[in-house]
Design an enzyme around this catalytic site. Structure first.
Site, PDB file in Angstrom:
ATOM      1  N   LYS A   1     -10.805  -4.077  -2.109  1.00  0.00           N
ATOM      2  CA  LYS A   1     -11.555  -2.824  -2.152  1.00  0.00           C
ATOM      3  C   LYS A   1     -10.686  -1.715  -2.712  1.00  0.00           C
ATOM      4  O   LYS A   1     -11.135  -0.892  -3.484  1.00  0.00           O
ATOM      5  CB  LYS A   1     -11.981  -2.401  -0.743  1.00  0.00           C
ATOM      6  CG  LYS A   1     -13.013  -3.285  -0.114  1.00  0.00           C
ATOM      7  CD  LYS A   1     -13.626  -2.554   1.090  1.00  0.00           C
ATOM      8  CE  LYS A   1     -13.954  -3.533   2.199  1.00  0.00           C
ATOM      9  NZ  LYS A   1     -12.948  -3.525   3.271  1.00  0.00           N
TER      10      LYS A   1
ATOM     11  N   LYS B   1       0.838  -1.204   0.000  1.00  0.00           N
ATOM     12  CA  LYS B   1       0.000   0.000   0.000  1.00  0.00           C
ATOM     13  C   LYS B   1       0.871   1.251   0.000  1.00  0.00           C
ATOM     14  O   LYS B   1       0.539   2.248  -0.631  1.00  0.00           O
ATOM     15  CB  LYS B   1      -0.964  -0.009   1.192  1.00  0.00           C
ATOM     16  CG  LYS B   1      -2.081  -1.051   1.029  1.00  0.00           C
ATOM     17  CD  LYS B   1      -3.146  -0.972   2.120  1.00  0.00           C
ATOM     18  CE  LYS B   1      -4.261  -1.994   1.851  1.00  0.00           C
ATOM     19  NZ  LYS B   1      -5.297  -2.035   2.882  1.00  0.00           N
TER      20      LYS B   1
ATOM     21  N   LYS C   1      -5.299 -10.559  -5.419  1.00  0.00           N
ATOM     22  CA  LYS C   1      -6.546 -10.758  -4.690  1.00  0.00           C
ATOM     23  C   LYS C   1      -7.563  -9.675  -5.045  1.00  0.00           C
ATOM     24  O   LYS C   1      -7.195  -8.541  -5.349  1.00  0.00           O
ATOM     25  CB  LYS C   1      -6.287 -10.780  -3.182  1.00  0.00           C
ATOM     26  CG  LYS C   1      -6.287  -9.418  -2.505  1.00  0.00           C
ATOM     27  CD  LYS C   1      -6.340  -9.541  -0.989  1.00  0.00           C
ATOM     28  CE  LYS C   1      -6.519  -8.167  -0.348  1.00  0.00           C
ATOM     29  NZ  LYS C   1      -7.902  -7.845  -0.009  1.00  0.00           N
TER      30      LYS C   1
END
Ligand code: ATP
Ligand code: MG
Length: 332
Positions: free
Chosen positions: A198, A112, A195
């Protein structure tokens, strides 16, 4: 009854199929067999930048969806993380026994952070797994139902529990991850090597429980499949088809082998068409129930207030013990 704790971030307008199949479906099952605590982890949802109004709305939508998929406030404790101040309080203490390098090794942080860039990567994003450890340890959870992507964070939680107990005396129960292998990682429909997420998936790569079902059906039909024509389960060479089979099997409670037999000699198109139908029928009642809960925000807030009270009855006891053991003076 063994204790479970798990959480989900209100970081989108809807949960996706990975959240449901990887985690939340197990929450629903475990509320009947465990002493279950589930929370909407809003403290975690402000680590990457957010809009207050949207966050408020998403927290309600998250709670409504959890009720809609089957959480029963009579069977489990459902609450919002920020309503229980002990999470942040224990988080601080745990951050003081976590190594900087240790936290820096978290793969999700590295992922991230590399996407956000140095200047927009917050200290909160860095320390979020430590807060997550506090979430779990406060409830003395035995098991934590999560998807595969959380395994490393659970390891950190266990390390911190062990370290704290060794240094300051037995305080926390050692939690174990509860990860159901078959559905532990649902993949992105457009890139079946990553994966479904969101924050990272493209709109066509993700199936949202609350989106227009016709749109979901289209996404299934345009999911990336693999070379060759046979419907086989082969994660390595046919990740796209294998992902669709995993989803199909999970939603219908059928075994993959049974599906392979049923689709022998048939093409990807047939599989996708049937799965699209299954999915549409699956999400419709969830959407209807979510809407009912959202139509009565006062009632929803009441459910969450009761949940917070039940949560605090447990978390306050653990925090007091941790504070005492770590050497803080008890207030007179
Ligand atoms: P974000 O991208 O913002 O981190 P997310 O999609 O990972 O969002 P979370 O709220 O972080 O969602 O995770 C909630 C739960 O869903 C966790 O238990 C996580 O392991 C699980 N989960 C998330 N994505 C998947 C997936 N693709 N397959 C299976 N489980 C998943
Ligand atoms: Mg996540």
């Amino acid at each position: 009854r063994p204790r479970v704790l798990s959480g989900i971030q209100p970081t989108a307008d809807s949960f996706h199929l990975g959240n449901y199949l990887g985690a939340v479906r197990n929450w629903v099952a475990m509320q009947h067999t465990h002493d279950a605590f589930y929370c909407v982890v809003d403290l975690h949802a402000i680590t990457m930048g957010h809009d207050p109004k949207i966050l408020r709305n998403r927290s309600r939508i998250s709670a409504a969806q959890l009720l809609a998929v089957g959480l029963d406030p009579e069977q489990c404790t459902l609450f919002v993380q920020s309503h229980v101040p002990e999470h942040a309080q224990l988080g601080w203490v745990l951050s003081c026994i976590t190594g900087f390098g240790e936290a820096g090794r978290m793969v999700q942080f590295k992922d991230k952070a590399s996407k956000a860039g140095q200047d927009s990567t917050t200290v909160g994003l860095f320390s979020y797994p430590i807060l997550q450890a506090a979430d779990i340890l406060l409830y003395q959870a035995d098991q934590v139902p999560v998807g595969e992507d959380q395994r490393q964070h659970l390891e950190l939680t266990r390390d911190l529990a062990q370290r704290f107990n060794t240094r300051f005396g037995k305080t926390f129960t050692m939690p174990s991850p509860y990860i159901v292998k078959d559905t532990a990682k649902i993949f992105d429909l457009q890139d079946p090597t990553i994966k479904m997420s969101k924050s990272a998936s493209s709109p066509n790569g993700i199936i949202e429980l609350l989106e227009d079902p016709a749109r979901s059906a289209k996404k299934i039909k345009s999911a990336v499949t693999d070379t060759g024509r046979d419907i086989l389960y082969d994660e390595e060479n046919k990740p796209g088809v294998s992902n669709l089979l995993t989803i199909y099997a999970a939603l219908t409670n059928r075994a993959i082998d049974e599906l392979l037999e049923a689709y022998e000699g048939r093409g990807y198109g047939d599989l996708k068409k049937d799965l699209a139908e299954v999915l549409v029928e699956f999400v419709k009642p969830i959407q209807e129930r979510t809407k009912l809960y959202l139509d009565d925000p006062a009632q929803l807030d009441k459910v969450l207030a009761v949940g917070a009270e039940k949560a605090r009855a447990v978390s306050a006891v653990t925090l007091a013990r941790a504070y005492r053991n770590v050497g803080f003076l008890s207030p007179a």
